[in-house]
Design a protein around this motif. Sequence first.
Motif, PDB file in Angstrom:
ATOM      1  N   UNK A 117       0.827  -1.197   0.000  1.00 55.81           N
ATOM      2  CA  UNK A 117       0.000   0.000   0.000  1.00 55.81           C
ATOM      3  C   UNK A 117       0.866   1.253   0.000  1.00 55.81           C
ATOM      4  N   UNK A 118       1.892   1.241   0.850  1.00 61.37           N
ATOM      5  CA  UNK A 118       2.838   2.350   0.929  1.00 61.37           C
ATOM      6  C   UNK A 118       4.234   1.797   0.693  1.00 61.37           C
ATOM      7  N   UNK A 119       4.837   2.080  -0.438  1.00 64.81           N
ATOM      8  CA  UNK A 119       6.120   1.464  -0.797  1.00 64.81           C
ATOM      9  C   UNK A 119       7.324   2.136  -0.148  1.00 64.81           C
ATOM     10  N   UNK A 120       7.360   2.084   1.170  1.00 65.68           N
ATOM     11  CA  UNK A 120       8.527   2.570   1.904  1.00 65.68           C
ATOM     12  C   UNK A 120       9.028   1.419   2.777  1.00 65.68           C
ATOM     13  N   UNK A 148      -3.844  -2.508  -4.996  1.00 62.06           N
ATOM     14  CA  UNK A 148      -3.730  -3.913  -4.621  1.00 62.06           C
ATOM     15  C   UNK A 148      -3.005  -4.085  -3.283  1.00 62.06           C
ATOM     16  N   UNK A 149      -2.794  -2.982  -2.582  1.00 57.37           N
ATOM     17  CA  UNK A 149      -2.165  -3.044  -1.272  1.00 57.37           C
ATOM     18  C   UNK A 149      -3.158  -3.427  -0.187  1.00 57.37           C
ATOM     19  N   UNK A 150      -2.642  -4.011   0.873  1.00 58.62           N
ATOM     20  CA  UNK A 150      -3.484  -4.432   1.992  1.00 58.62           C
ATOM     21  C   UNK A 150      -3.613  -3.289   3.004  1.00 58.62           C
ATOM     22  N   UNK A 151      -4.843  -2.890   3.368  1.00 56.51           N
ATOM     23  CA  UNK A 151      -5.015  -1.810   4.344  1.00 56.51           C
ATOM     24  C   UNK A 151      -4.309  -2.128   5.667  1.00 56.51           C
ATOM     25  N   UNK A 152      -3.824  -1.102   6.315  1.00 58.91           N
ATOM     26  CA  UNK A 152      -3.057  -1.271   7.550  1.00 58.91           C
ATOM     27  C   UNK A 152      -3.833  -2.038   8.608  1.00 58.91           C
ATOM     28  N   UNK A 153      -5.158  -1.796   8.691  1.00 59.27           N
ATOM     29  CA  UNK A 153      -5.949  -2.448   9.741  1.00 59.27           C
ATOM     30  C   UNK A 153      -6.276  -3.904   9.431  1.00 59.27           C
ATOM     31  N   UNK A 154      -5.818  -4.411   8.265  1.00 59.95           N
ATOM     32  CA  UNK A 154      -6.065  -5.813   7.917  1.00 59.95           C
ATOM     33  C   UNK A 154      -4.768  -6.629   7.875  1.00 59.95           C
ATOM     34  N   UNK A 174     -10.291  -6.231  -3.322  1.00 61.09           N
ATOM     35  CA  UNK A 174     -10.145  -6.693  -4.701  1.00 61.09           C
ATOM     36  C   UNK A 174     -11.414  -6.479  -5.523  1.00 61.09           C
ATOM     37  N   UNK A 175     -12.548  -6.420  -4.858  1.00 62.36           N
ATOM     38  CA  UNK A 175     -13.814  -6.246  -5.576  1.00 62.36           C
ATOM     39  C   UNK A 175     -14.045  -4.792  -5.986  1.00 62.36           C
ATOM     40  N   UNK A 176     -13.301  -3.865  -5.400  1.00 64.00           N
ATOM     41  CA  UNK A 176     -13.486  -2.446  -5.714  1.00 64.00           C
ATOM     42  C   UNK A 176     -12.914  -2.134  -7.101  1.00 64.00           C
ATOM     43  N   UNK A 204       4.667 -16.411   1.679  1.00 56.79           N
ATOM     44  CA  UNK A 204       3.446 -15.948   1.014  1.00 56.79           C
ATOM     45  C   UNK A 204       2.190 -16.221   1.833  1.00 56.79           C
ATOM     46  N   UNK A 205       2.197 -17.288   2.641  1.00 56.93           N
ATOM     47  CA  UNK A 205       1.005 -17.633   3.413  1.00 56.93           C
ATOM     48  C   UNK A 205       0.692 -16.586   4.478  1.00 56.93           C
ATOM     49  N   UNK A 206       1.651 -15.706   4.773  1.00 59.63           N
ATOM     50  CA  UNK A 206       1.445 -14.639   5.752  1.00 59.63           C
ATOM     51  C   UNK A 206       1.261 -13.287   5.076  1.00 59.63           C
ATOM     52  N   UNK A 207       0.979 -13.306   3.783  1.00 57.79           N
ATOM     53  CA  UNK A 207       0.912 -12.054   3.020  1.00 57.79           C
ATOM     54  C   UNK A 207      -0.336 -12.010   2.136  1.00 57.79           C
ATOM     55  N   UNK A 208      -0.889 -10.825   1.967  1.00 62.92           N
ATOM     56  CA  UNK A 208      -2.088 -10.673   1.140  1.00 62.92           C
ATOM     57  C   UNK A 208      -1.823 -10.913  -0.337  1.00 62.92           C
ATOM     58  N   UNK A 209      -0.540 -10.919  -0.763  1.00 65.69           N
ATOM     59  CA  UNK A 209      -0.278 -11.101  -2.190  1.00 65.69           C
ATOM     60  C   UNK A 209      -0.754 -12.463  -2.688  1.00 65.69           C
ATOM     61  N   UNK A 210      -0.942 -13.415  -1.782  1.00 63.89           N
ATOM     62  CA  UNK A 210      -1.462 -14.707  -2.207  1.00 63.89           C
ATOM     63  C   UNK A 210      -2.825 -14.559  -2.871  1.00 63.89           C
ATOM     64  N   UNK A 211      -3.636 -13.617  -2.383  1.00 61.30           N
ATOM     65  CA  UNK A 211      -4.954 -13.389  -2.983  1.00 61.30           C
ATOM     66  C   UNK A 211      -4.819 -12.716  -4.347  1.00 61.30           C
ATOM     67  N   UNK A 212      -3.866 -11.799  -4.467  1.00 61.71           N
ATOM     68  CA  UNK A 212      -3.619 -11.142  -5.756  1.00 61.71           C
ATOM     69  C   UNK A 212      -3.179 -12.172  -6.794  1.00 61.71           C
TER      70      UNK A 212
END
Length: 228
Positions: A117-120, A148-154, A174-176, A204-212
């Motif tokens: 979400x924030x590339x830093x 395609x970034x994961x919100x901080x609260x998720x 992803x539906x947005x 990857x199992x600990x990251x939202x990119x698996x859904x992407x």
Amino acid sequence: MSGRLHADGPECARAHRLGRRLRALREARGLTRRELACAAGVPLRTLSRLESEGVAQPGLFTVAALARVLEVTVDELVAAAGAVPGLWSTGYEGRTIDSFVAALVDAGVDAVADVRLTPISRKPGFSKSRLSAALAEADISYLHLRSLGNPKDNRAPFWDGRVGEGLAAFADVLAAEPARRELAELAELAVERSVAVLCFEQDESRCHRQAVLAELHQRTALPVAALA
């Protein structure tokens, strides 16, 4: 976002992969372009074009001469250029920027899609500007797909074992429409070029990119591999 990418066709992609591989092998052996060209009996201008611009159909004898000096077989050298379009899953956790870029080059990756979400980053070299510059040096394209970034609260569900909960929440992202648009762009790129989807977590199992990546696989039927 640092610019949109458009597929240049498989021949162009293969030419650039060969150029990247030549340069990586040359630099690993401590040779300048002039030294390699002289040792191989290849015009310096030809080698410069191969490394910098990409040549769709380089001469067989030229490739063979370069391979001999670089101490690889022609098959090994050409195989780097023949990497098929597809998807890679990668996290930079535990990596240095140099080892990360080297792994991308070895895998024949053409582009990195950053889904943070924030590339830093506190890790040297992995914030957006420095990462894109390091990739450009290796002739690898970079794009930041913020939608395609994961919100901080998720993020906590992925870190503490509630992955199903995290994936359910991320499905709404992803539906947005912004995410659907960037998914379509990424899928179009992946059918022409080899693309690594990047976030922080190595697992990857600990990251939202698996859904992407699951969504991209469904759209393109392309295989997904983990970057070693």
